[in-house]
Design an enzyme around this catalytic site. Sequence first.
Site, PDB file in Angstrom:
ATOM      1  N   ASP A 206      69.178 -17.116  -4.862  1.00  0.00           N
ATOM      2  CA  ASP A 206      68.413 -15.875  -4.763  1.00  0.00           C
ATOM      3  C   ASP A 206      69.350 -14.724  -4.418  1.00  0.00           C
ATOM      4  O   ASP A 206      69.425 -14.273  -3.272  1.00  0.00           O
ATOM      5  CB  ASP A 206      67.322 -16.039  -3.698  1.00  0.00           C
ATOM      6  CG  ASP A 206      66.307 -14.908  -3.730  1.00  0.00           C
ATOM      7  OD1 ASP A 206      66.394 -14.040  -4.614  1.00  0.00           O
ATOM      8  OD2 ASP A 206      65.417 -14.899  -2.850  1.00  0.00           O
TER       9      ASP A 206
ATOM     10  N   HIS B 280      65.974 -15.694  -8.000  1.00  0.00           N
ATOM     11  CA  HIS B 280      65.109 -14.670  -7.421  1.00  0.00           C
ATOM     12  C   HIS B 280      63.710 -14.761  -8.025  1.00  0.00           C
ATOM     13  O   HIS B 280      63.537 -14.691  -9.238  1.00  0.00           O
ATOM     14  CB  HIS B 280      65.703 -13.278  -7.677  1.00  0.00           C
ATOM     15  CG  HIS B 280      65.023 -12.189  -6.922  1.00  0.00           C
ATOM     16  ND1 HIS B 280      64.870 -12.223  -5.556  1.00  0.00           N
ATOM     17  CD2 HIS B 280      64.446 -11.031  -7.333  1.00  0.00           C
ATOM     18  CE1 HIS B 280      64.241 -11.136  -5.156  1.00  0.00           C
ATOM     19  NE2 HIS B 280      63.967 -10.402  -6.216  1.00  0.00           N
TER      20      HIS B 280
ATOM     21  N   SER C 136      59.834 -10.194  -3.651  1.00  0.00           N
ATOM     22  CA  SER C 136      60.857  -9.166  -3.628  1.00  0.00           C
ATOM     23  C   SER C 136      60.345  -7.911  -2.921  1.00  0.00           C
ATOM     24  O   SER C 136      60.040  -7.959  -1.730  1.00  0.00           O
ATOM     25  CB  SER C 136      61.347  -8.876  -5.050  1.00  0.00           C
ATOM     26  OG  SER C 136      62.590  -8.200  -5.038  1.00  0.00           O
TER      27      SER C 136
END
Length: 609
Positions: free
Chosen positions: A302, A331, A152
């Site tokens: 995601d 995610h 991320s």
Amino acid sequence: MTMSDRDHSGTAWRLAPSSYAASRAVEFALPEAPASCYLTMRDGCRIAVDIWLPQGATGARPAILILTPYYRRFRLRDGGEGDAIPNAGKFVRHLVPRGYSVVVVDVRGTGASFGTRDSFRSPREREDSREITDWVVAQPWSDGQVGATGISYPGAAADFLASTGHPAVKAIAPLFAVWDTYADNYYPGGIPLKQLAKSYDDLMVAMDHDRRDLLRNYVYYANPDLAGPHPVDGDEDGALLAEALRQHLGNFRQPDFMAEFRFREDPLPYDPDFSSASFSPYSVSDGIRPDVAVLAVSGWMDGAGYANGAISRFLTLRDNPVHLILGPWDHGARCNVSPWRDDQTPGFDLLGAVLRFFDHYLLRHDTGLGQEAPVHYFSLHAEAWREAGSWPPVEATQRLFLAPGAALADSPGPAGQDATQADFAWGSGDGTRYERIAGINSTTYYADWGQRQARLAGWSSAPLARDMELAGHGLADLWLESSEPDAALYVYLSEVEADGTIRYVTEGLLRALHRRESPAPDRYRTTWSFRSFHRADASPLMPGRAERIRIPLLPTAWVFHKGSRIRLSLSGADADHAAQVPHGRPPRLTLLRGGDRASALELPLRPCV
């Protein structure tokens, strides 16, 4: 049928990442704790870093840089237990014993670092990463090569580091990371996600202000023994940490900040050089040298655009050694999202894939990676990995036309229309692709989809005569009238199995204001219809006038089984996740079908072998 996403599912790899990792020697030990210190940046801001060096190693080695706003390391309460490095820990524990030095950084304005954040992924952080890399390669334990990775935010930070053009940066592995923060994250299809900015702000206030009472609301940080950011070595009384935390009180606030960016690349009213592009990696991608190797990873669930980000990264950096992995994950690959999973926890050896990548490009080991296809993706309902030489893996498309009787047909048929009233109370639920990116611990996906989609207008195909595999981006090619000058359009793709079970497959969303298409720029390549989302390209609808609007579906790979039907559904709202468009004025949407204005669903389908 219960299956796993382990990399032995299918024959996609010559050598599976898990097999490579199992044969890889673990020659060194992980130190009990890292060394840590402050590095002073060009403007005097002090940045906290942890240095993890492999015990027993001699000589210089490559370094992996992880730049995080989520604490490089927690302090544990006296006598407490738990994981002090819940974010970077998986990389530290895997890479250091295998010979890499790992440097974990609190980006400015976070953790034990000083400074105040004026943005997330601020251009100031990008310049910091360049200076930190200068420091790393000057250390006696560095061989002059630097890689970067992370999930991320740290993944996008790896992109930004590479974009500085620093000659030491040789390989990056941005995992589950945006390419365009506007469309991949906060405004998918130009529609604002109403809770995302607030949930992220709640998390960052809890961390940046050391509000442990708030931080425990997040499952990742629920351990009561976590006692705030760890001070650097030499700050025994915590005075420096306390001063750093005081500076963090001036950090920007995400809801207020993101509200400034209703249109992509609109500048801030007080800074004409700062826009949504300033915190999106695509904007500086031309600074990434062509010799930098890239491993882009994402999952089919995601969020509402991270997979697009990984694919666009792969397409844009086509002159680089670039690899793409797309799995059945949410995610960060916290969950295997397949309805047929044998375990909620993914079985795929992601760390093995990352290790093999860095071994190949930093240690120059004979990993066999050069003999693998550049693209690997997991096909749901086949529950198997596939390989491809390029994206999209399936270029041929099949068109299914909206037809009378709520049908999808192989030919357009006579002219007609279907109308539906947008229901601003309808939502897709709380077990969807949207929860994990907001820090919500969702573990089951679209379990009640059959009930929810039943409230939507929909069109279904005839039963399939054989198994058909979708791989890539579908497209809803619609001729549409609206009773209002704007609308939020959500199109959903489902499989209706022979026994009546209805499975969510994927979705697409677009604000009608942004319906105008434009060519994708070189620094932001796509294979799906591209929108600039610029203010200059936005235009209201004329109520009652039909317009052609093409809505790309989010990418996936899915096998529709023999006897199943393909269903397209339409909504004018998702009250659980997105803002109303237009506010308080639910539009009546009329879809035209047949004749010379034939709405259709276009899918990259191929018969299963």
